[in-house]
Enzyme design. Structure first.
Site, PDB file in Angstrom:
ATOM      1  N   ASP A 132      27.255  48.961 149.462  1.00 16.16           N
ATOM      2  CA  ASP A 132      25.984  49.578 149.104  1.00 16.16           C
ATOM      3  C   ASP A 132      25.121  48.662 148.234  1.00 16.16           C
ATOM      4  O   ASP A 132      25.622  48.035 147.300  1.00 16.16           O
ATOM      5  CB  ASP A 132      26.284  50.872 148.334  1.00 16.16           C
ATOM      6  N   GLU A 140      24.572  46.525 153.313  1.00 12.28           N
ATOM      7  CA  GLU A 140      23.374  47.366 153.269  1.00 12.28           C
ATOM      8  C   GLU A 140      22.331  46.631 152.439  1.00 12.28           C
ATOM      9  O   GLU A 140      22.283  46.735 151.215  1.00 12.28           O
ATOM     10  CB  GLU A 140      23.672  48.739 152.639  1.00 12.28           C
TER      11      GLU A 140
HETATM   12  C1  GLC Z   1      21.776  52.855 148.928  1.00 10.16           C
HETATM   13  C2  GLC Z   1      21.882  54.206 149.574  1.00 10.16           C
HETATM   14  C3  GLC Z   1      20.869  55.109 148.989  1.00 10.16           C
HETATM   15  C4  GLC Z   1      21.087  55.183 147.506  1.00 10.16           C
HETATM   16  C5  GLC Z   1      21.117  53.803 146.883  1.00 10.16           C
HETATM   17  C6  GLC Z   1      21.668  53.845 145.495  1.00 10.16           C
HETATM   18  O1  GLC Z   1      20.582  52.232 149.191  1.00 10.16           O
HETATM   19  O2  GLC Z   1      21.728  54.094 150.960  1.00 10.16           O
HETATM   20  O3  GLC Z   1      20.935  56.380 149.574  1.00 10.16           O
HETATM   21  O4  GLC Z   1      20.061  55.927 146.933  1.00 10.16           O
HETATM   22  O5  GLC Z   1      21.955  52.931 147.574  1.00 10.16           O
HETATM   23  O6  GLC Z   1      23.084  53.946 145.543  1.00 10.16           O
HETATM   24  C1  GLC Z   2      15.458  50.478 148.475  1.00 10.66           C
HETATM   25  C2  GLC Z   2      16.661  49.643 148.445  1.00 10.66           C
HETATM   26  C3  GLC Z   2      17.680  50.089 149.412  1.00 10.66           C
HETATM   27  C4  GLC Z   2      17.897  51.584 149.333  1.00 10.66           C
HETATM   28  C5  GLC Z   2      16.635  52.318 149.347  1.00 10.66           C
HETATM   29  C6  GLC Z   2      16.882  53.763 149.092  1.00 10.66           C
HETATM   30  O1  GLC Z   2      14.794  50.265 149.659  1.00 10.66           O
HETATM   31  O2  GLC Z   2      16.316  48.305 148.735  1.00 10.66           O
HETATM   32  O3  GLC Z   2      18.875  49.451 149.144  1.00 10.66           O
HETATM   33  O4  GLC Z   2      18.612  52.022 150.424  1.00 10.66           O
HETATM   34  O5  GLC Z   2      15.792  51.824 148.362  1.00 10.66           O
HETATM   35  O6  GLC Z   2      15.690  54.423 149.237  1.00 10.66           O
END
Ligand code: GLC
Ligand code: GLC
Length: 632
Positions: free
Chosen positions: A285, A327
């Site tokens: 993540d 991600e």
């Molecule tokens: C990732 C997840 C998102 C979450 C963020 C913080 O981007 O996909 O849903 O809010 O991480 O953990």
């Molecule tokens: C931002 C972050 C991504 C996360 C997202 C959640 O775009 O770069 O990691 O999933 O916020 O909204």
């Protein structure tokens, strides 16, 4: 790192291993073999992160001891999986791979409910199941579980660790790999480490980025982006005792401080613990944010890559079949840098996702075609995870410089896309909702389910076409297609989301509806939109699994000479699949000259229809063709 330092490190670690109680059995011999192979990498990576600290080697030694302990505890059936996957290291590149993702509670109540869905997963053809975060988390504010209070405890409302292990084993027995998140950028403020830090314990304060006053936060914030500006401005939030802690996301998600080797060790331990529960793939993540440095954006820093590689090297020692999925929802150049057999073997494909929506809005596939041509290639032994929608918002992460080549101004185009998808643009078919609308920067992202963004609210045929068209791309460009479960029956926005405890301030909940039972019940009825979507996707899944050309990610661009029609080729050993996809609401043609490089007799494999190319090809509005072609 010079060779002598490496040799000394190896000697010290080996001596510590030898001093471990208990003899060397066959399994330990297997560990020794992998140690010989992977320790040099781990040592180099660890040294490059922590070498300047005098106790780096003690930390490394402790890390390897933890790895060997974890290996000794690794259940025999998982060691058998390790062996099998070592023999078949490209298993995840197969054209039979199909992913699904869901929230345990929203989709199936609890872990046993997920188990009860296995027959359905098999009906659909899933081989990969991503369960959204299922660990202990604060209530009611947990960012959908992305604020973890313990990596070793399942949220009691969902079940127990024992049930997770059983589920993993059952999925495995049914050919489905289990994917869970490794939320390693931050913990919740209720994690034991955070509680100790908040209570002033200096060792645990060093687990986070905590400062006594605003001096350092102000300095850092000169260069970092605001990710959740609705929650708090900047990147720091006050702690209960008046200090300041880094929180990239919500104020209750505290960023871990990886410049502290104790944090790396602690998190490596949590990672190996998860691996031993039977997890096949960890979704890493928020990888972009894991390393911070003053004076930089603290995103995508070189050390973030070294950290991931170091975690990967730890897996190679003690959980050898575990894979990482990155991600990174950032600039496409940066997304690509995480994809590497030694770093993340899989990666979300946020660019393809965003540009599918961009093409649907503009009826012009040029940006998507350009992305496939120049940004689709990934190293051998790695792959994309292609998706239409996820649990997150849609961010328009295309490269401005790519857009400029096509005469598109990135900033203006994003504004257009945002207004189109929240239905403020005349003629828009989409029912989306803004997410983190930031008037100060002009930044905004989009929430909404696939079907609602495609305009299914009223149930019209064009919306069904768009849903299928979007998936025809993710199913054929190369990589693992990932379905947001419920989308295969056209689930709609849940406008009641704000009534649920803790959800009102986060519009992403609009596209995280509960299990759409009535729609699933109609999935075999082709007179309904859900039945049409389901049948169309099932057909793509079956044909994909039967078409070896669609394995792996190799793609050759194909210029259709028509801006509305996307084209690309997926070459196989003996034949090629030529995909043509019409993003316009009118019929569109590709000329005979454009197609003259292929032998004229071809088969459309989704409908098993014979076609001739020498008169050109006409696509129906929003139609797509998967043509098995041979060179002419
Ligand atoms: C990732 C997840 C998102 C979450 C963020 C913080 O981007 O996909 O849903 O809010 O991480 O953990
Ligand atoms: C931002 C972050 C991504 C996360 C997202 C959640 O775009 O770069 O990691 O999933 O916020 O909204």
């Amino acid at each position: 790192m010079d060779e002598q330092v490496g040799q000394q490190a190896r000697q010290q670690v080996l001596a510590a291993l030898a001093a471990q109680p208990g003899g060397v059995d066959d399994d330990d011999a297997a560990f020794r073999r992998r140690f010989d192979q992977h320790f040099p990498d781990l040592c180099r990576l660890f040294h490059s992160l922590y070498g300047p600290q005098s106790d780096w080697l003690d930390h490394l030694t402790a890390l390897v001891l933890e790895a060997v302990r974890s290996w000794q505890e690794r259940p025999a059936d998982l060691k058998a999986v390790d062996d099998a996957k070592e023999q078949d290291s490209g298993w995840f590149l197969s054209n039979s791979m199909l992913g699904g993702v869901c929230y345990v509670d929203r989709y199936a109540e609890n872990l046993d409910g997920v188990r009860a869905q296995i027959p359905y997963f098999k009906e659909l053809g899933l081989t990969y199941l991503h369960l959204m975060p299922l660990f202990l988390a604060p209530e009611p504010h947990s960012d959908g579980g992305y604020a973890v209070s313990s990596y070793r405890e399942v949220n009691p409302a969902l079940g127990s660790m024992e049930q997770l292990r059983t589920l993993a084993a059952d999925l495995r027995a049914n050919g489905i790999s289990l994917v869970v998140d490794f939320i390693f950028n931050h913990t919740s403020n209720e994690h034991e480490w955070a509680r100790k830090a908040a209570a002033g314990d200096p060792a645990y304060s060093d687990y986070y980025w905590i400062f006594p006053d605003r001096t350092m936060p102000d300095a850092f914030e000169q260069h970092v982006r605001e990710i959740f500006p609705d929650d708090h401005p900047g990147s720091f939030v006050p702690t209960p005792d008046g200090r300041w802690v880094w929180a990239t996301f919500h104020s209750f998600q505290w960023d871990l401080n990886y410049s502290n080797p104790a944090v790396f060790r602690a998190m490596a331990g949590e990672m190996l613990f998860l691996a031993n529960q039977g997890i096949d793939i960890l979704r890493m993540d928020a990888v972009a944010f894991i390393w911070k440095q003053l004076g930089t954006t603290s995103e995508n820093l070189p050390e973030a890559h070294i950290l991931l590689q170091a975690f990967n090297a730890v897996c190679r020692l003690a959980a050898p079949s575990l894979l990482f999925k990155s991600e990174a929802i950032v600039h496409p150049d940066e997304v690509a840098r995480y994809i590497n057999p030694a770093e993340c073997q899989l990666s979300y494909n946020p660019l393809q996702m965003a540009l599918i929506w961009e093409s649907l809005a503009t009826r012009n596939a040029s940006l998507l075609a350009q992305a496939l041509e120049r940004r689709h290639t990934v190293p051998d032994g790695t792959t994309w995870v292609n998706y239409v929608r996820s649990h997150d918002d849609i961010g328009w992460t295309f490269a401005d410089e790519d857009a400029a080549e096509l005469g598109i101004n990135g900033f203006d185009h994003r504004r257009f896309l945002n207004s189109f998808y929240v239905n403020r643009f005349p003629g828009s078919f989409a029912c989306g909702v803004p997410f983190q609308d930031n008037p100060r920067t002009g930044d905004c992202r989009i929430s909404g389910t696939t079907a609602s963004l495609c305009g299914l609210q009223g149930g019209e045929a064009a919306a069904v076409d768009r849903i299928l068209l979007a998936h025809s791309i993710t199913f054929s460009t190369g990589g693992i297609p990932l379905l947001y479960l419920g989308d295969e029956v056209g689930q709609l926005n849940d406008y009641q989301y704000a009534l649920e405890d803790g959800h009102a301030a986060d519009s992403r909940w609009v596209h995280r509806p509960r299990y759409p039972a009535a729609r699933y019940a109609r999935r075999h009825d082709r007179s309904t939109p859900e039945g049409t979507v389901y049948a169309g996707l099932r057909r793509m899944i079956a044909v994909r699994a039967a078409s070896p050309e669609l394995a792996g990610t190799r793609l050759i661009d194909f210029s259709t000479g028509n801006r509305s029609v996307l084209g690309y080729q997926r070459p196989g050993k003996h034949s090629t699949i030529l995909v043509l996809a019409n993003f316009s609401d009118e019929p569109q043609s590709v000329s005979p000259t454009t197609l003259s490089g292929f032998a004229p007799d071809v088969v459309e494999i989704l409908t098993e229809t014979a076609l001739r190319l020498d008169g050109g090809v006409t696509l129906t509005p929003r139609g797509y063709l998967w043509l098995r072609v041979r060179a002419g």
